[in-house]
Scaffold this motif. Structure first.
Motif, PDB file in Angstrom:
ATOM      1  N   GLY A 142      41.455 -93.070  35.294  1.00  0.00           N
ATOM      2  CA  GLY A 142      42.144 -92.788  36.267  1.00  0.00           C
ATOM      3  C   GLY A 142      40.896 -92.576  36.959  1.00  0.00           C
ATOM      4  N   SER A 143      40.493 -92.055  38.229  1.00  0.00           N
ATOM      5  CA  SER A 143      38.791 -92.503  38.705  1.00  0.00           C
ATOM      6  C   SER A 143      38.183 -90.353  38.580  1.00  0.00           C
ATOM      7  CB  SER A 143      39.164 -91.549  40.227  1.00  0.00           C
ATOM      8  OG  SER A 143      40.354 -90.673  40.480  1.00  0.00           O
ATOM      9  N   GLN A 144      38.963 -90.128  36.830  1.00  0.00           N
ATOM     10  CA  GLN A 144      38.227 -88.701  36.378  1.00  0.00           C
ATOM     11  C   GLN A 144      36.698 -88.979  36.042  1.00  0.00           C
ATOM     12  OE1 GLN A 144      40.231 -87.629  33.313  1.00  0.00           O
ATOM     13  NE2 GLN A 144      41.751 -85.978  34.632  1.00  0.00           N
ATOM     14  N   VAL A 145      35.782 -88.621  36.595  1.00  0.00           N
ATOM     15  CA  VAL A 145      34.297 -88.348  36.083  1.00  0.00           C
ATOM     16  C   VAL A 145      33.785 -87.567  35.175  1.00  0.00           C
ATOM     17  CG1 VAL A 145      31.645 -88.680  37.604  1.00  0.00           C
ATOM     18  CG2 VAL A 145      33.918 -89.028  38.531  1.00  0.00           C
ATOM     19  N   VAL A 146      33.884 -88.024  33.944  1.00  0.00           N
ATOM     20  CA  VAL A 146      33.511 -86.662  32.988  1.00  0.00           C
ATOM     21  C   VAL A 146      31.801 -87.284  32.192  1.00  0.00           C
ATOM     22  CG1 VAL A 146      34.231 -86.561  30.159  1.00  0.00           C
ATOM     23  CG2 VAL A 146      35.600 -87.525  31.535  1.00  0.00           C
ATOM     24  N   GLN A 147      31.550 -86.185  31.923  1.00  0.00           N
ATOM     25  CA  GLN A 147      29.659 -85.836  31.327  1.00  0.00           C
ATOM     26  C   GLN A 147      30.109 -84.530  30.297  1.00  0.00           C
ATOM     27  OE1 GLN A 147      26.812 -84.538  34.569  1.00  0.00           O
ATOM     28  NE2 GLN A 147      26.949 -86.861  34.098  1.00  0.00           N
ATOM     29  N   ALA A 194      28.594 -89.779  28.427  1.00  0.00           N
ATOM     30  CA  ALA A 194      28.912 -89.788  29.863  1.00  0.00           C
ATOM     31  C   ALA A 194      30.155 -90.939  29.967  1.00  0.00           C
ATOM     32  CB  ALA A 194      28.581 -90.158  30.976  1.00  0.00           C
ATOM     33  N   SER A 195      31.429 -90.427  31.043  1.00  0.00           N
ATOM     34  CA  SER A 195      31.848 -91.590  30.917  1.00  0.00           C
ATOM     35  C   SER A 195      31.722 -92.798  31.974  1.00  0.00           C
ATOM     36  CB  SER A 195      33.274 -91.030  32.040  1.00  0.00           C
ATOM     37  OG  SER A 195      32.712 -91.237  33.414  1.00  0.00           O
ATOM     38  N   VAL A 196      32.102 -93.995  32.219  1.00  0.00           N
ATOM     39  CA  VAL A 196      31.599 -95.285  32.587  1.00  0.00           C
ATOM     40  C   VAL A 196      31.877 -95.036  33.844  1.00  0.00           C
ATOM     41  CG1 VAL A 196      31.636 -97.883  33.654  1.00  0.00           C
ATOM     42  CG2 VAL A 196      32.753 -96.717  31.147  1.00  0.00           C
ATOM     43  N   ASN A 197      31.970 -94.375  34.775  1.00  0.00           N
ATOM     44  CA  ASN A 197      31.831 -94.106  35.976  1.00  0.00           C
ATOM     45  C   ASN A 197      30.866 -92.423  36.533  1.00  0.00           C
ATOM     46  OD1 ASN A 197      33.412 -92.363  35.412  1.00  0.00           O
ATOM     47  ND2 ASN A 197      35.201 -92.712  36.926  1.00  0.00           N
ATOM     48  N   ALA A 198      30.339 -92.336  35.225  1.00  0.00           N
ATOM     49  CA  ALA A 198      29.189 -91.170  35.470  1.00  0.00           C
ATOM     50  C   ALA A 198      28.029 -91.864  35.400  1.00  0.00           C
ATOM     51  CB  ALA A 198      29.685 -90.220  34.403  1.00  0.00           C
ATOM     52  N   ASP A 199      27.396 -90.704  36.048  1.00  0.00           N
ATOM     53  CA  ASP A 199      25.593 -90.769  36.261  1.00  0.00           C
ATOM     54  C   ASP A 199      25.082 -90.285  34.098  1.00  0.00           C
ATOM     55  OD1 ASP A 199      23.005 -91.152  35.943  1.00  0.00           O
ATOM     56  OD2 ASP A 199      23.244 -89.990  37.804  1.00  0.00           O
ATOM     57  N   ARG A 200      24.144 -91.083  33.487  1.00  0.00           N
ATOM     58  CA  ARG A 200      24.331 -91.315  32.566  1.00  0.00           C
ATOM     59  C   ARG A 200      22.530 -90.702  32.377  1.00  0.00           C
ATOM     60  NH1 ARG A 200      27.643 -93.941  29.531  1.00  0.00           N
ATOM     61  NH2 ARG A 200      25.609 -93.810  27.017  1.00  0.00           N
ATOM     62  N   LEU A 201      21.965 -90.435  33.448  1.00  0.00           N
ATOM     63  CA  LEU A 201      21.047 -89.450  33.160  1.00  0.00           C
ATOM     64  C   LEU A 201      20.254 -88.211  33.892  1.00  0.00           C
ATOM     65  CD1 LEU A 201      18.588 -92.811  34.171  1.00  0.00           C
ATOM     66  CD2 LEU A 201      19.619 -91.890  31.450  1.00  0.00           C
ATOM     67  N   THR A 202      21.714 -87.649  34.997  1.00  0.00           N
ATOM     68  CA  THR A 202      21.535 -87.083  35.775  1.00  0.00           C
ATOM     69  C   THR A 202      22.558 -86.127  36.039  1.00  0.00           C
ATOM     70  OG1 THR A 202      19.786 -87.686  37.574  1.00  0.00           O
ATOM     71  CG2 THR A 202      20.673 -85.430  38.580  1.00  0.00           C
ATOM     72  N   ALA A 203      22.783 -84.742  35.274  1.00  0.00           N
ATOM     73  CA  ALA A 203      23.921 -83.720  34.737  1.00  0.00           C
ATOM     74  C   ALA A 203      24.583 -84.272  36.360  1.00  0.00           C
ATOM     75  CB  ALA A 203      23.462 -82.487  35.006  1.00  0.00           C
ATOM     76  N   ARG A 212      26.591 -87.513  44.520  1.00  0.00           N
ATOM     77  CA  ARG A 212      26.268 -87.231  43.750  1.00  0.00           C
ATOM     78  C   ARG A 212      26.080 -88.414  42.522  1.00  0.00           C
ATOM     79  NH1 ARG A 212      25.870 -80.970  42.123  1.00  0.00           N
ATOM     80  NH2 ARG A 212      24.749 -80.125  44.134  1.00  0.00           N
ATOM     81  N   VAL A 213      27.340 -89.451  42.391  1.00  0.00           N
ATOM     82  CA  VAL A 213      27.793 -90.168  41.748  1.00  0.00           C
ATOM     83  C   VAL A 213      28.480 -91.790  42.363  1.00  0.00           C
ATOM     84  CG1 VAL A 213      28.967 -88.844  39.779  1.00  0.00           C
ATOM     85  CG2 VAL A 213      30.128 -89.353  41.403  1.00  0.00           C
ATOM     86  N   GLY A 214      27.692 -91.676  43.434  1.00  0.00           N
ATOM     87  CA  GLY A 214      28.174 -92.769  43.920  1.00  0.00           C
ATOM     88  C   GLY A 214      29.399 -92.949  44.798  1.00  0.00           C
ATOM     89  N   LEU A 215      30.109 -91.839  44.358  1.00  0.00           N
ATOM     90  CA  LEU A 215      31.638 -91.871  45.726  1.00  0.00           C
ATOM     91  C   LEU A 215      31.261 -91.254  46.850  1.00  0.00           C
ATOM     92  CD1 LEU A 215      33.700 -91.308  42.671  1.00  0.00           C
ATOM     93  CD2 LEU A 215      33.335 -92.923  42.908  1.00  0.00           C
ATOM     94  N   GLY A 216      32.499 -91.715  47.962  1.00  0.00           N
ATOM     95  CA  GLY A 216      32.120 -91.292  49.580  1.00  0.00           C
ATOM     96  C   GLY A 216      32.755 -90.055  49.239  1.00  0.00           C
ATOM     97  N   ALA A 217      33.757 -89.666  48.409  1.00  0.00           N
ATOM     98  CA  ALA A 217      34.639 -88.574  48.476  1.00  0.00           C
ATOM     99  C   ALA A 217      34.458 -87.613  47.622  1.00  0.00           C
ATOM    100  CB  ALA A 217      36.412 -88.761  48.375  1.00  0.00           C
ATOM    101  N   PRO A 218      34.786 -85.940  48.657  1.00  0.00           N
ATOM    102  CA  PRO A 218      33.696 -84.851  47.358  1.00  0.00           C
ATOM    103  C   PRO A 218      35.160 -85.080  46.166  1.00  0.00           C
ATOM    104  CG  PRO A 218      35.419 -84.240  48.864  1.00  0.00           C
ATOM    105  CD  PRO A 218      34.980 -85.546  49.561  1.00  0.00           C
ATOM    106  N   VAL A 241      31.208 -80.088  28.290  1.00  0.00           N
ATOM    107  CA  VAL A 241      31.967 -80.814  28.705  1.00  0.00           C
ATOM    108  C   VAL A 241      32.573 -81.000  31.029  1.00  0.00           C
ATOM    109  CG1 VAL A 241      34.479 -82.387  28.986  1.00  0.00           C
ATOM    110  CG2 VAL A 241      33.088 -80.877  26.355  1.00  0.00           C
ATOM    111  N   VAL A 242      32.160 -81.604  31.120  1.00  0.00           N
ATOM    112  CA  VAL A 242      32.505 -81.933  32.974  1.00  0.00           C
ATOM    113  C   VAL A 242      33.551 -82.348  33.145  1.00  0.00           C
ATOM    114  CG1 VAL A 242      31.252 -81.777  35.204  1.00  0.00           C
ATOM    115  CG2 VAL A 242      29.707 -80.957  33.071  1.00  0.00           C
TER     116      VAL A 242
END
Length: 454
Positions: A73-78, A89-98, A120-126, A143-144
């Protein structure tokens, strides 16, 4: 407020109470629905995030954490270390900044679910964040898991607008249904009321309609009918007593009057016999009036067909009666005719004229005119008159005002009661009014004869 409430009808009061109750219930239900759906939606979202965090934590514990972390799905994991540095991190997450700042991370680890901007991860929704600890104690990691809540918030907004839009419409529909239901429930009560009004207005011994339902209104109708039966029996006994007493009194009074007339012819007239003869005459009039009222109440007075009755000859004849205390003028009587019964009309105008003569100062005026389909007959005197507040009461039986008691030595207080009953029997009405030049006017309105109608 209380007076305004009591001015409302029963149906309106019941509707108002019902609508207020329904409005409150709908408001509580809508708020409860909104809250429960929102709670369930967030709980489902958080359960999914916690499940993903648990799976990633197992990989961290086993030292098999892949890079990138596979997600659905659209989950963002770090996964961040103890210094909040991104480990994987997942593919859709920022790999440099928490994703989370230290204070936000602390809140998430305490069990809260902070929301952070999706930018913070380039998405428009909170994003709504869930976090948990993983790894050995000497190399603790966190795990976030973040999930977009834009769709959820949009669903909440739509749900809220839908509830706000449908609330007044639903309330209106329920109000209309309640109005019809309350009206149907009060229908038997209205039937009882209207039937009771017709019974009292017609003076008939009738029964109220009994609804077929076996409820309180049915019991009320049965009780009221039982009461009406008792009242009818009491009225019948009263009418019978009055009629029987009047009949029994006629014979001795007639005998007394005959003996007094014989004594007068034999030259035995004295002040005592004169007074006695006046009292006998008064008693005879009272007995006749009681008989008339008893027959009117029992509807046994002869009721012949209505016929045209010319008023001028009738009123001229009454005005020429000997022994009048003041002159009676008939100059205002037009050549008109009414539809009625001659005996009833003679008694009506005799009673009104006698009453006017007794209370007049210098004279009595009779007048009659046709006004379309009705004839107005007035009997006016220049006496002291009757206060407006007392003019309805004097039509009661045995009702005499204090002034009348002082001036009237022979009245019984039944004359106006008989007048009203006979006029109503003829399809007319009688009222008392102020005479323009001082005094009192009795106005009788009767249906005009066919020849008088346009």
């Amino acid at each position: 407020m209380t007076s305004a409430w009591h001015r409302l009808g029963l149906r309106a009061r019941l509707l108002l109470v019902g609508v207020l109750g329904v409005a409150v219930a709908l408001a509580i239900g809508s708020l409860t629905l909104y809250g429960v759906l929102t709670l369930l939606s967030y709980r489902t979202l958080d359960e999914s995030a916690r499940a993903t965090a648990a799976d990633v934590a197992v990989l961290v514990d086993r030292g098999r954490l892949p890079d990138p972390i596979p997600v659905t799905g659209s989950q963002v994991v770090q996964v961040v270390d103890g210094r909040n540095r991104v480990v994987s991190a997942s593919v859709n997450a920022d790999r440099l900044t928490a994703l989370l700042r230290p204070e936000e991370l602390a809140d998430a680890l305490s069990g809260e679910h902070p929301e952070v901007p999706g930018s913070r991860v380039g998405l428009g929704a909170p994003l709504r964040v869930t976090a948990r600890s993983a790894g050995p104690p000497d190399q603790l990691a966190t795990v976030v898991v973040a999930q977009q809540v834009g769709d959820l918030e949009e669903s909440q907004r739509i749900l809220g607008l839908t509830l706000l839009a449908t609330y007044p419409l639903l309330l209106l529909v329920l109000t209309l249904i309640a109005w019809r239901v309350i009206g149907a429930a009060l229908g038997p009560v209205e039937a009882l009321r209207s039937s009771a009004e017709r019974i009292s207005g017609a003076g008939q011994d009738a029964q109220l309609p009994v609804p077929p339902s076996d409820d309180e209104i049915h019991a009320l109708a049965v009780t009221l009918n039982s009461m009406l039966e008792r009242l009818s029996a009491a009225r019948a006994r009263q009418r019978s007593f009055v009629a029987d007493a009047a009949h029994e009194l006629r014979s001795p009074l007639t005998s007394m009057r005959t003996q007094l007339e014989i004594a007068e012819r034999l030259g035995e007239r004295t002040p005592v016999t004169e007074d006695l003869q006046a009292e006998v005459s008064r008693m005879s009039t009272l007995v006749e009036d009681l008989l008339v009222l008893a027959r009117l109440d029992a509807d046994t007075l002869p009721r012949g067909p209505a016929e045209p009755v010319a008023l001028r000859p009738l009123l001229d004849d009454l005005a020429r009666q000997p022994g009048a205390r003041v002159p009676v003028s008939t100059d205002g009587v037009a050549d008109v005719a009414v539809a009625g019964r001659p005996d009833d009309l003679r008694r009506v105008f005799t009673n009104l004229l006698d009453n006017a003569v007794r209370h007049a100062g210098t004279g009595v005026e009779l007048a009659a005119r046709c006004d379309g389909s009705a004839v107005h007959v007035t009997v006016s005197d220049d006496g002291a008159g009757i206060p407006a507040a007392e003019r309805e009461r004097v039509f009661g039986r045995f009702t005499r005002l204090d002034d009348a008691r002082d001036r009237d030595a022979g009245g019984s207080g039944l004359g106006l009661a008989i007048v009203r009953e006979l006029v109503r029997r003829s399809g007319g009405e009688v009222v008392l009014e102020d005479r323009p030049r001082g005094g009192l006017t009795a106005r009788v309105v009767l249906p005009a004869a066919l020849s008088e109608q346009p």
